[in-house]
Design a protein around this motif. Structure first.
Motif, PDB file in Angstrom:
ATOM      1  N   SER A   1       0.836  -1.203   0.000  1.00 12.84           N
ATOM      2  CA  SER A   1       0.000   0.000   0.000  1.00 12.84           C
ATOM      3  C   SER A   1       0.869   1.250   0.000  1.00 12.84           C
ATOM      4  CB  SER A   1      -0.901   0.028   1.238  1.00 12.84           C
ATOM      5  OG  SER A   1      -0.118   0.271   2.393  1.00 12.84           O
ATOM      6  N   ILE A   2       0.244   2.379  -0.335  1.00 11.47           N
ATOM      7  CA  ILE A   2       0.918   3.671  -0.285  1.00 11.47           C
ATOM      8  C   ILE A   2       1.367   3.975   1.142  1.00 11.47           C
ATOM      9  CG2 ILE A   2      -1.311   4.862  -0.109  1.00 11.47           C
ATOM     10  CD1 ILE A   2       1.876   6.320  -1.699  1.00 11.47           C
ATOM     11  N   TYR A   3       0.587   3.528   2.122  1.00 11.55           N
ATOM     12  CA  TYR A   3       0.940   3.767   3.527  1.00 11.55           C
ATOM     13  C   TYR A   3       2.257   3.084   3.889  1.00 11.55           C
ATOM     14  CZ  TYR A   3      -3.981   4.995   3.467  1.00 11.55           C
ATOM     15  OH  TYR A   3      -5.184   5.554   3.146  1.00 11.55           O
ATOM     16  N   ALA A   4       2.429   1.864   3.393  1.00 15.28           N
ATOM     17  CA  ALA A   4       3.673   1.126   3.659  1.00 15.28           C
ATOM     18  C   ALA A   4       4.861   1.786   2.959  1.00 15.28           C
ATOM     19  CB  ALA A   4       3.531  -0.330   3.227  1.00 15.28           C
ATOM     20  N   VAL A   5       4.625   2.354   1.791  1.00 13.90           N
ATOM     21  CA  VAL A   5       5.694   3.056   1.072  1.00 13.90           C
ATOM     22  C   VAL A   5       6.157   4.263   1.879  1.00 13.90           C
ATOM     23  CG1 VAL A   5       6.262   4.396  -0.992  1.00 13.90           C
ATOM     24  CG2 VAL A   5       4.928   2.289  -1.202  1.00 13.90           C
ATOM     25  N   ILE A   6       5.214   5.077   2.328  1.00  7.75           N
ATOM     26  CA  ILE A   6       5.567   6.269   3.106  1.00  7.75           C
ATOM     27  C   ILE A   6       6.273   5.862   4.394  1.00  7.75           C
ATOM     28  CG2 ILE A   6       4.662   8.277   4.342  1.00  7.75           C
ATOM     29  CD1 ILE A   6       4.572   8.495   1.233  1.00  7.75           C
ATOM     30  N   ASP A   7       5.755   4.838   5.064  1.00  8.49           N
ATOM     31  CA  ASP A   7       6.388   4.364   6.291  1.00  8.49           C
ATOM     32  C   ASP A   7       7.829   3.933   6.026  1.00  8.49           C
ATOM     33  OD1 ASP A   7       6.322   3.555   9.122  1.00  8.49           O
ATOM     34  OD2 ASP A   7       6.480   1.529   8.300  1.00  8.49           O
ATOM     35  N   SER A   8       8.032   3.247   4.937  1.00  2.00           N
ATOM     36  CA  SER A   8       9.388   2.810   4.577  1.00  2.00           C
ATOM     37  C   SER A   8      10.307   4.001   4.331  1.00  2.00           C
ATOM     38  CB  SER A   8       9.317   1.939   3.324  1.00  2.00           C
ATOM     39  OG  SER A   8      10.594   1.597   2.882  1.00  2.00           O
ATOM     40  N   MET A   9       9.820   4.997   3.601  1.00  2.00           N
ATOM     41  CA  MET A   9      10.655   6.152   3.273  1.00  2.00           C
ATOM     42  C   MET A   9      11.027   6.960   4.513  1.00  2.00           C
ATOM     43  SD  MET A   9      11.393   6.092   0.099  1.00  2.00           S
ATOM     44  CE  MET A   9      11.281   4.309  -0.040  1.00  2.00           C
ATOM     45  N   ILE A  10      10.119   7.088   5.480  1.00  2.00           N
ATOM     46  CA  ILE A  10      10.440   7.906   6.650  1.00  2.00           C
ATOM     47  C   ILE A  10      11.434   7.213   7.576  1.00  2.00           C
ATOM     48  CG2 ILE A  10       8.294   9.217   6.549  1.00  2.00           C
ATOM     49  CD1 ILE A  10       7.308   7.624   8.957  1.00  2.00           C
ATOM     50  N   THR A  11      11.655   5.922   7.358  1.00  2.00           N
ATOM     51  CA  THR A  11      12.665   5.236   8.177  1.00  2.00           C
ATOM     52  C   THR A  11      14.079   5.522   7.683  1.00  2.00           C
ATOM     53  OG1 THR A  11      12.574   3.184   6.900  1.00  2.00           O
ATOM     54  CG2 THR A  11      11.080   3.368   8.784  1.00  2.00           C
ATOM     55  N   PHE A  12      14.207   6.024   6.463  1.00  2.00           N
ATOM     56  CA  PHE A  12      15.528   6.387   5.932  1.00  2.00           C
ATOM     57  C   PHE A  12      15.848   7.818   6.356  1.00  2.00           C
ATOM     58  CE2 PHE A  12      14.049   3.395   2.501  1.00  2.00           C
ATOM     59  CZ  PHE A  12      14.877   2.354   2.857  1.00  2.00           C
ATOM     60  N   GLU A  13      16.771   7.980   7.268  1.00  2.00           N
ATOM     61  CA  GLU A  13      17.123   9.313   7.761  1.00  2.00           C
ATOM     62  C   GLU A  13      17.664  10.216   6.649  1.00  2.00           C
ATOM     63  OE1 GLU A  13      16.611  10.880  10.679  1.00  2.00           O
ATOM     64  OE2 GLU A  13      15.463   9.124  11.267  1.00  2.00           O
ATOM     65  N   SER A  14      18.267   9.632   5.632  1.00  2.00           N
ATOM     66  CA  SER A  14      18.826  10.446   4.551  1.00  2.00           C
ATOM     67  C   SER A  14      17.755  11.015   3.622  1.00  2.00           C
ATOM     68  CB  SER A  14      19.847   9.640   3.749  1.00  2.00           C
ATOM     69  OG  SER A  14      19.253   8.478   3.221  1.00  2.00           O
ATOM     70  N   VAL A  15      16.530  10.474   3.685  1.00  2.00           N
ATOM     71  CA  VAL A  15      15.427  11.031   2.891  1.00  2.00           C
ATOM     72  C   VAL A  15      14.953  12.300   3.581  1.00  2.00           C
ATOM     73  CG1 VAL A  15      13.060  10.676   2.086  1.00  2.00           C
ATOM     74  CG2 VAL A  15      14.724   8.822   1.904  1.00  2.00           C
ATOM     75  N   GLN A  16      15.135  13.417   2.896  1.00  2.00           N
ATOM     76  CA  GLN A  16      14.785  14.722   3.449  1.00  2.00           C
ATOM     77  C   GLN A  16      13.375  15.162   3.079  1.00  2.00           C
ATOM     78  OE1 GLN A  16      18.501  15.814   1.450  1.00  2.00           O
ATOM     79  NE2 GLN A  16      18.732  17.297   3.115  1.00  2.00           N
ATOM     80  N   ASP A  17      12.888  14.687   1.937  1.00  2.00           N
ATOM     81  CA  ASP A  17      11.554  15.056   1.484  1.00  2.00           C
ATOM     82  C   ASP A  17      11.063  13.992   0.518  1.00  2.00           C
ATOM     83  OD1 ASP A  17       9.249  16.521   1.286  1.00  2.00           O
ATOM     84  OD2 ASP A  17      10.200  18.322   0.480  1.00  2.00           O
ATOM     85  N   ILE A  18       9.755  13.858   0.433  1.00  2.00           N
ATOM     86  CA  ILE A  18       9.126  12.945  -0.524  1.00  2.00           C
ATOM     87  C   ILE A  18       8.212  13.800  -1.399  1.00  2.00           C
ATOM     88  CG2 ILE A  18       7.711  10.881  -0.834  1.00  2.00           C
ATOM     89  CD1 ILE A  18       8.378  10.180   2.126  1.00  2.00           C
ATOM     90  N   PHE A  19       8.362  13.682  -2.722  1.00  2.00           N
ATOM     91  CA  PHE A  19       7.602  14.517  -3.644  1.00  2.00           C
ATOM     92  C   PHE A  19       6.424  13.789  -4.286  1.00  2.00           C
ATOM     93  CE2 PHE A  19      12.076  16.040  -4.014  1.00  2.00           C
ATOM     94  CZ  PHE A  19      11.919  17.194  -3.281  1.00  2.00           C
ATOM     95  N   LYS A  20       6.701  12.584  -4.796  1.00  2.00           N
ATOM     96  CA  LYS A  20       5.675  11.881  -5.559  1.00  2.00           C
ATOM     97  C   LYS A  20       5.906  10.381  -5.430  1.00  2.00           C
ATOM     98  CE  LYS A  20       5.648  11.973 -10.153  1.00  2.00           C
ATOM     99  NZ  LYS A  20       5.463  12.408 -11.541  1.00  2.00           N
TER     100      LYS A  20
END
Length: 88
Positions: free
Chosen positions: A23-42
Motif C-alpha cells: 500500500s501507499i501507507y507502507a511506502v511512506i512508512d518505509s521512506m520515513i525510516t531512511f534518515e537520509s530522505v529529506q523530502d518525498i515529492f511523488k
C-alpha cells in the motif's frame, strides 16, 4: 505486492527510489525510516500507474510519531511462543 517509484530528496539531491509494498501507507512508512530522505515529492504505483503527489508532507512530524511506537510490543506480538523467537 506492487512496485512503487518514489521521487525523493536524499542527501540534498532529487532521486527516484524503487520499493515494493502492499500500500501507499507502507511506502511512506518505509521512506520515513531512511534518515537520509529529506523530502518525498511523488509516489507512483507502477502496476496501475496511480500517482500520489505528497510534496509538502511533514516528514519530521511523521518520524516523530513513528518514534513513539514501542518496537518491543510488535516483537512480543509476533513472537512464536512455542519457539521463543519472532516469526518470519
Amino acid at each position: 505486492m506492487d512496485e512503487y517509484l518514489v521521487e525523493v530528496l536524499i542527501d540534498n539531491r532529487e532521486e527516484t527510489l524503487k520499493t515494493w509494498a502492499y500500500s501507499i501507507y507502507a511506502v511512506i512508512d518505509s521512506m520515513i525510516t531512511f534518515e537520509s530522505v529529506q523530502d518525498i515529492f511523488k509516489v507512483t504505483n507502477t502496476s496501475c500507474d496511480k500517482t500520489w503527489d505528497v510534496e509538502g508532507m511533514d516528514i519530521e512530524y511523521l518520524r516523530s510519531l513513528r518514534s513513539e511506537i514501542d518496537p518491543t510490543i510488535l516483537n512480543d506480538y509476533l513472537k512464536d511462543e512455542s519457539l521463543g523467537e519472532v516469526k518470519h
